[in-house]
Design a protein around this motif. Sequence first.
Motif, PDB file in Angstrom:
ATOM      1  N   ALA A 260       0.808  -1.213   0.000  1.00  8.45           N
ATOM      2  CA  ALA A 260       0.000   0.000   0.000  1.00  8.45           C
ATOM      3  C   ALA A 260       0.847   1.271   0.000  1.00  8.45           C
ATOM      4  O   ALA A 260       0.394   2.316  -0.427  1.00  8.45           O
ATOM      5  CB  ALA A 260      -0.926  -0.001   1.218  1.00  8.45           C
ATOM      6  N   ASP A 261       2.074   1.214   0.503  1.00  4.62           N
ATOM      7  CA  ASP A 261       2.898   2.399   0.630  1.00  4.62           C
ATOM      8  C   ASP A 261       3.578   2.716  -0.688  1.00  4.62           C
ATOM      9  O   ASP A 261       4.632   2.182  -1.005  1.00  4.62           O
ATOM     10  CB  ASP A 261       3.929   2.202   1.734  1.00  4.62           C
ATOM     11  N   LEU A 262       2.968   3.604  -1.480  1.00  2.00           N
ATOM     12  CA  LEU A 262       3.539   4.008  -2.763  1.00  2.00           C
ATOM     13  C   LEU A 262       4.147   5.405  -2.675  1.00  2.00           C
ATOM     14  O   LEU A 262       4.547   5.971  -3.677  1.00  2.00           O
ATOM     15  CB  LEU A 262       2.466   3.981  -3.844  1.00  2.00           C
ATOM     16  N   GLY A 263       4.210   5.938  -1.464  1.00  2.00           N
ATOM     17  CA  GLY A 263       4.709   7.296  -1.306  1.00  2.00           C
ATOM     18  C   GLY A 263       3.614   8.305  -1.605  1.00  2.00           C
ATOM     19  O   GLY A 263       2.523   7.975  -2.074  1.00  2.00           O
ATOM     20  N   ALA A 264       3.901   9.572  -1.332  1.00  2.00           N
ATOM     21  CA  ALA A 264       2.916  10.622  -1.581  1.00  2.00           C
ATOM     22  C   ALA A 264       2.730  10.795  -3.080  1.00  2.00           C
ATOM     23  O   ALA A 264       3.692  10.845  -3.842  1.00  2.00           O
ATOM     24  CB  ALA A 264       3.380  11.931  -0.949  1.00  2.00           C
ATOM     25  N   PRO A 265       1.481  10.912  -3.540  1.00  3.63           N
ATOM     26  CA  PRO A 265       1.244  11.096  -4.979  1.00  3.63           C
ATOM     27  C   PRO A 265       1.540  12.528  -5.405  1.00  3.63           C
ATOM     28  O   PRO A 265       1.649  13.442  -4.576  1.00  3.63           O
ATOM     29  CB  PRO A 265      -0.250  10.793  -5.111  1.00  3.63           C
ATOM     30  N   ALA A 266       1.658  12.721  -6.697  1.00  2.00           N
ATOM     31  CA  ALA A 266       1.619  14.084  -7.258  1.00  2.00           C
ATOM     32  C   ALA A 266       0.146  14.451  -7.354  1.00  2.00           C
ATOM     33  O   ALA A 266      -0.614  13.801  -8.070  1.00  2.00           O
ATOM     34  CB  ALA A 266       2.277  14.124  -8.632  1.00  2.00           C
ATOM     35  N   THR A 267      -0.268  15.457  -6.611  1.00  2.00           N
ATOM     36  CA  THR A 267      -1.675  15.851  -6.576  1.00  2.00           C
ATOM     37  C   THR A 267      -1.861  17.147  -7.341  1.00  2.00           C
ATOM     38  O   THR A 267      -1.231  18.165  -7.020  1.00  2.00           O
ATOM     39  CB  THR A 267      -2.160  16.028  -5.127  1.00  2.00           C
ATOM     40  N   PHE A 268      -2.705  17.100  -8.367  1.00  2.00           N
ATOM     41  CA  PHE A 268      -3.000  18.283  -9.171  1.00  2.00           C
ATOM     42  C   PHE A 268      -4.353  18.830  -8.738  1.00  2.00           C
ATOM     43  O   PHE A 268      -5.387  18.169  -8.899  1.00  2.00           O
ATOM     44  CB  PHE A 268      -3.049  17.948 -10.653  1.00  2.00           C
ATOM     45  N   ILE A 315      -1.250  24.021  -1.105  1.00  2.00           N
ATOM     46  CA  ILE A 315      -0.641  24.225  -2.418  1.00  2.00           C
ATOM     47  C   ILE A 315       0.848  24.547  -2.267  1.00  2.00           C
ATOM     48  O   ILE A 315       1.232  25.446  -1.526  1.00  2.00           O
ATOM     49  CB  ILE A 315      -1.347  25.366  -3.185  1.00  2.00           C
ATOM     50  N   GLN A 316       1.681  23.790  -3.009  1.00  2.00           N
ATOM     51  CA  GLN A 316       3.131  23.985  -2.945  1.00  2.00           C
ATOM     52  C   GLN A 316       3.709  24.615  -4.209  1.00  2.00           C
ATOM     53  O   GLN A 316       4.792  25.204  -4.173  1.00  2.00           O
ATOM     54  CB  GLN A 316       3.813  22.636  -2.705  1.00  2.00           C
ATOM     55  N   ARG A 336      -1.474  35.723  -3.067  1.00  2.00           N
ATOM     56  CA  ARG A 336      -2.027  35.390  -1.747  1.00  2.00           C
ATOM     57  C   ARG A 336      -1.187  34.323  -1.055  1.00  2.00           C
ATOM     58  O   ARG A 336      -1.004  34.348   0.172  1.00  2.00           O
ATOM     59  CB  ARG A 336      -3.478  34.914  -1.915  1.00  2.00           C
ATOM     60  N   LEU A 337      -0.648  33.381  -1.845  1.00  2.00           N
ATOM     61  CA  LEU A 337       0.093  32.262  -1.269  1.00  2.00           C
ATOM     62  C   LEU A 337       1.594  32.503  -1.193  1.00  2.00           C
ATOM     63  O   LEU A 337       2.327  31.702  -0.597  1.00  2.00           O
ATOM     64  CB  LEU A 337      -0.165  30.987  -2.092  1.00  2.00           C
ATOM     65  N   ALA A 408       6.558  15.013  -8.443  1.00  3.28           N
ATOM     66  CA  ALA A 408       6.230  13.792  -7.704  1.00  3.28           C
ATOM     67  C   ALA A 408       6.191  14.078  -6.203  1.00  3.28           C
ATOM     68  O   ALA A 408       7.112  14.679  -5.642  1.00  3.28           O
ATOM     69  CB  ALA A 408       7.260  12.705  -8.007  1.00  3.28           C
ATOM     70  N   GLY A 409       5.097  13.672  -5.561  1.00  2.00           N
ATOM     71  CA  GLY A 409       4.973  13.837  -4.124  1.00  2.00           C
ATOM     72  C   GLY A 409       4.545  15.226  -3.669  1.00  2.00           C
ATOM     73  O   GLY A 409       4.460  15.494  -2.474  1.00  2.00           O
ATOM     74  N   ARG A 410       4.234  16.137  -4.607  1.00  2.00           N
ATOM     75  CA  ARG A 410       3.873  17.497  -4.250  1.00  2.00           C
ATOM     76  C   ARG A 410       2.434  17.815  -4.676  1.00  2.00           C
ATOM     77  O   ARG A 410       1.855  17.118  -5.509  1.00  2.00           O
ATOM     78  CB  ARG A 410       4.845  18.505  -4.886  1.00  2.00           C
ATOM     79  N   THR A 411       1.884  18.866  -4.084  1.00  2.00           N
ATOM     80  CA  THR A 411       0.534  19.323  -4.416  1.00  2.00           C
ATOM     81  C   THR A 411       0.650  20.588  -5.252  1.00  2.00           C
ATOM     82  O   THR A 411       1.199  21.596  -4.793  1.00  2.00           O
ATOM     83  CB  THR A 411      -0.288  19.590  -3.147  1.00  2.00           C
ATOM     84  N   VAL A 412       0.138  20.536  -6.475  1.00  2.00           N
ATOM     85  CA  VAL A 412       0.353  21.587  -7.453  1.00  2.00           C
ATOM     86  C   VAL A 412      -0.995  22.129  -7.932  1.00  2.00           C
ATOM     87  O   VAL A 412      -1.895  21.354  -8.263  1.00  2.00           O
ATOM     88  CB  VAL A 412       1.150  21.061  -8.663  1.00  2.00           C
TER      89      VAL A 412
END
Length: 469
Positions: A260-268, A315-316, A336-337, A408-412
């Motif tokens: 189950a541990d695939l690491g943090a996804p790239a989240t768009f 958001i990163q 703002r960010l 990869a692994g970040r929230t964009v």
Amino acid sequence: MQELIVEADGGSRGNPGPAGYGAVVLDPVSGEPLAEAAEYIGVATNNVAEYKGLVAGLRAARALAPGARIRVRMDSKLVVEQMSGRWKIKHPDMKPLATEAARVFPPSQVSYEWIPRERNKHADRLANEAMDAGKRGEQWTPARSTAALDTAGSAASGRSGPASGSTRADEDAARVVGDAAAGAARARAALAGTGAGATSRSGAGDPTAPGTDAQDVLADAGHLPQSPEAPTTPAVVTAAAADTAHAKAGTPPVGWAAPADLGAPATFVLLRHGETALTPEKRFSGSGGTDPDLSAAGLRQAEAVAAALAARGTIQEIVSSPLLRCRRTAATVAARLGLDVRIEDGLRETDFGAWEGLTFGEVRERYPDDLNAWLASPDAAPTGDGESFAVVGDRVAAARDRLTERYAGRTVLLVTHVTPIKTLVRLALGAPPESLFRMELSAASLSAVAYYRDGNASVRLLNDTAHLR
């Protein structure tokens, strides 16, 4: 060293669409099929299905003879060239599957050869049997395989010991054609060189030299269309037992049994730009006409979504389409960010050609035939050198691949348009092109898709406008 031949194939009726794979392990002298594997894998692309067929074929071969030299023969030039190391693997869906295939045997034991489609009929038939079984809502089993029916009546009756180096789980992982006990005895006898069950079969001759037809790299057109309503539950063949065997052998399984541990996804986080003057009038506004700025209402929407995203604090990075309405929206959020904005040309809206600035009704009146064709086929383009949805889909998929690798692994936050957002959602779901017309996407709305390292994607949000109320 013993030698085995693995022939594998996969197909998708829609690309992506209902997909399945087939693989067969052959005796190199007689052409006798020693083991078969096939599975309906739900909605996937041709290339994913072909890679899964390769993995299944290699696992079945290892279950028979872990120390054997393996000669893989496939009609997919893409898979053969990538696994041979001559072509780079760029697509995120392919990388984990290629890695999985490379782990089944030491690389020094495996070679890859291209063969034309007509010489890969056995594996192709198994792939179609698996897809047909999936259409019926059933599981593929050797008893339903025509090869199994052909050989069941002539199977030998003895049982010999397991292949050297194999485990009981390895034995179970090989789904041998015909009667299980007789087929296993015949397979092991053939591997031991006793000649038992060495009936000659056609289709196992020497492969031809690799071809250069680019069609081998593109979608496989050899599988017949199928209803998109086919079930998505995969049929079980060698997977469960093979995963058990290879967990013991130190090679990771795939599918639901995978770790189950695939690491943090790239989240768009997908943000459609705020309103322009054309938005309330529902006019075609793409990348081929004027480049309108945000209206007063659009600026208020941009401020509202910026406040909502600041409150979430997740958001990163921010990436925007090059068009003004997106850059203006992205700049408002970025201020703002406290983040910078990167421009990605692949996120621009469709070029609607001569339809730019027109309403749907006006296009219907002026270009009825072109509009009907556009509604009926993703390959049809708007009048006047516009972009088809197929072209836009390729462009957006390429941008997705670049961005998932980079982040990869970040929230964009991706600030873009209706068609790119719907396309990303459609591809993540494996939905057909016509689904683009069945999604509502409001101005300044938020959607989200997560992309995992194993190539899978998860749609987490669609058309959220709560921040605008």
